[in-house]
Design a protein around this motif. Structure first.
Motif, PDB file in Angstrom:
ATOM      1  N   SER A 390       0.822  -1.211   0.000  1.00  0.00           N
ATOM      2  CA  SER A 390       0.000   0.000   0.000  1.00  0.00           C
ATOM      3  C   SER A 390       0.851   1.255   0.000  1.00  0.00           C
ATOM      4  O   SER A 390       0.423   2.297  -0.497  1.00  0.00           O
ATOM      5  CB  SER A 390      -0.922   0.007   1.226  1.00  0.00           C
ATOM      6  N   SER A 391       2.044   1.169   0.571  1.00  0.00           N
ATOM      7  CA  SER A 391       2.912   2.344   0.643  1.00  0.00           C
ATOM      8  C   SER A 391       4.343   1.890   0.901  1.00  0.00           C
ATOM      9  O   SER A 391       4.571   0.813   1.454  1.00  0.00           O
ATOM     10  CB  SER A 391       2.451   3.294   1.756  1.00  0.00           C
ATOM     11  N   TYR A 392       5.288   2.741   0.504  1.00  0.00           N
ATOM     12  CA  TYR A 392       6.703   2.484   0.762  1.00  0.00           C
ATOM     13  C   TYR A 392       7.269   3.730   1.428  1.00  0.00           C
ATOM     14  O   TYR A 392       7.297   4.810   0.829  1.00  0.00           O
ATOM     15  CB  TYR A 392       7.446   2.190  -0.543  1.00  0.00           C
ATOM     16  N   LEU A 393       7.692   3.606   2.672  1.00  0.00           N
ATOM     17  CA  LEU A 393       8.263   4.719   3.414  1.00  0.00           C
ATOM     18  C   LEU A 393       9.748   4.464   3.633  1.00  0.00           C
ATOM     19  O   LEU A 393      10.136   3.405   4.122  1.00  0.00           O
ATOM     20  CB  LEU A 393       7.569   4.881   4.771  1.00  0.00           C
ATOM     21  N   VAL A 394      10.551   5.433   3.240  1.00  0.00           N
ATOM     22  CA  VAL A 394      12.004   5.302   3.402  1.00  0.00           C
ATOM     23  C   VAL A 394      12.403   5.811   4.784  1.00  0.00           C
ATOM     24  O   VAL A 394      12.015   6.898   5.194  1.00  0.00           O
ATOM     25  CB  VAL A 394      12.738   6.100   2.311  1.00  0.00           C
ATOM     26  N   LYS A 395      13.177   4.998   5.510  1.00  0.00           N
ATOM     27  CA  LYS A 395      13.657   5.389   6.840  1.00  0.00           C
ATOM     28  C   LYS A 395      14.607   6.585   6.718  1.00  0.00           C
ATOM     29  O   LYS A 395      15.369   6.670   5.751  1.00  0.00           O
ATOM     30  CB  LYS A 395      14.415   4.234   7.498  1.00  0.00           C
TER      31      LYS A 395
END
Length: 416
Positions: A390-395
């Motif tokens: 659903s989503s890709y969040l970069v640390k």
């Protein structure tokens, strides 16, 4: 001719609604709830009312009550957009003729499907698979397009760009259009023209400040041979372009710029009332209702104990949190309807985040997944989205960004 009254819509939403509805031969009137909404409503008696609220239903309650007291107006349906509100508030809106409530960011394919059903007029809507994202660094706006050219998203891009320029007070905005994953042909020429016309629709965007990253011969020949786009430059690598665009030495390296800004939410970025992702991208609906946080069940999958603790502390207020220190452990235990959301890392021993997504597909487990990882390779990110993430969040990301994204994907999934 059918008519729609739009009340209290912010500029970006208002202009997009006007453009889309007018293209369908629907008359559009714009009004302010506190000033002229009721007189316009009573004189027009539209087929549909679309109302936007920014904070609470109280902003438009006077209009709603007066509408319902009018014998000619009480049966006219209303579609509302706004922030998340309590379930009882949504229920109470029914008495005023509200038939749909869309929580922002709006998924416009579902939104216009609802509008079309009310007006008994199907809307044409481009369903071409397309990933389109905007990210800002300093005065550079990165526009990333993959999979295909979707005319609806390209149209939205025009308003999103202007909003970003306004919100960040960009005097001389610079655009980098990243299309390295696209392979186009002459049949895509009209859509490519639409894309460039919408990017240059804002007079503050100068053609000489637009750079296109593309390996595609058609794109290069199309731009080079088109007099309207003289000054737009097509490049095969970004380093020299970025070094020339970034003023001074504010960014220590081009790679840092790409890593930190292209794939992550900019500080202070407006998470927005308009989303460039449609429900068709991942099967989720855009109609949202309030969720009961106490009933949420969230799985965190990561081998890094520091990350696990941070994520647990961030989302535990939303409900029950289960911890899995490997993707292998998770896939061995997960069952259909067991969780409302999974937040997972990418690289873990034996079973990776990609393997986890593939397992959910193979087992037909329909479960929202947010990937939270420091992996920034575009190929990996695109693959996770194609596998249904659903989503890709970069640390790293602030806790509030993670919570907002969690609520967004859960709300989207819960609606029919």
């Amino acid at each position: 001719m059918k008519s729609v009254l739009v009340i209290d819509a912010p500029p970006m939403l208002r202009e997009f609604l006007k453009e889309k509805l007018s293209a369908e031969k629907i008359d559009v009137e714009i009004a302010d709830a506190q000033r002229d909404a009721l007189p316009k409503f009573l004189s027009l008696l539209p087929d549909l009312v679309i109302i936007n609220i920014e904070q609470s239903v109280g902003e438009v309650i006077e209009f709603l009550e007066k509408k319902q007291s009018d014998p000619n107006g009480k049966k006219i349906p209303i579609i509302m957009t706004g922030p998340q509100i309590e379930h009882y508030e949504i229920t109470e809106l029914v008495q005023y003729g509200v038939i749909k409530y869309f929580t922002k960011p709006i998924k416009f394919d579902i939104f216009f499907d609802s509008v079309g059903r009310v007006l008994h007029q199907p809307f044409s809507f481009d369903t071409t698979p397309c990933v389109l994202d905007l990210h800002l660094n300093q005065d550079i706006i990165f526009v990333e397009i993959a999979m295909g050219l979707n005319r609806e998203k390209i149209t939205l891009l025009k308003y999103k760009l202007s909003e970003m320029i306004d919100n960040n007070k960009l005097v001389v905005p610079k655009i980098i259009l990243m299309m390295s994953d696209l392979s186009l042909s002459y049949v895509d020429g009209l859509n490519l023209e639409l894309l460039l016309d919408n990017i240059t629709a804002d007079r503050r965007v100068l053609r000489r400040n637009i750079k296109i990253l593309s390996f595609d011969t058609f794109v290069r020949d199309f731009i080079d041979g088109h007099p309207v786009y003289e000054g737009v430059k097509v490049v095969k690598e970004l380093s020299s372009v970025l070094n020339s665009l970034v003023e001074g030495n504010a960014t220590s390296s081009v790679q840092e710029l790409i890593t930190d800004k292209i794939l992550s939410v900019s500080a202070g970025a407006d998470l927005g009332s308009v989303d460039l992702h449609f429900s068709a991208d991942n099967g989720n609906s855009g109609e949202k209702d309030q969720i009961d946080a106490e009933k949420l069940k969230i799985a965190i999958v990561d081998m890094d104990l520091t990350v696990v603790k941070f994520l647990r502390d961030t989302v535990e207020a939303l409900g029950d949190v289960s911890i899995f220190l490997s993707a292998k452990e998770f896939v061995s235990k997960v069952r259909p309807n067991q969780f409302d959301l999974v937040i997972t890392g990418m690289y873990m021993p034996e079973v990776t985040g990609l393997d986890l997504l593939k397992y959910l597909i193979d087992q037909k487990i329909d479960l929202p997944v947010i990937v939270y990882s420091n992996v920034v390779q575009k190929e990996v990110i695109m693959q996770t989205l194609k596998l249904g993430a659903s989503s890709y969040l970069v640390k790293p990301q602030p806790a509030e960004v993670i919570v907002q994204k969690a609520l967004e994907v859960i709300n989207a999934k819960r609606q029919p």
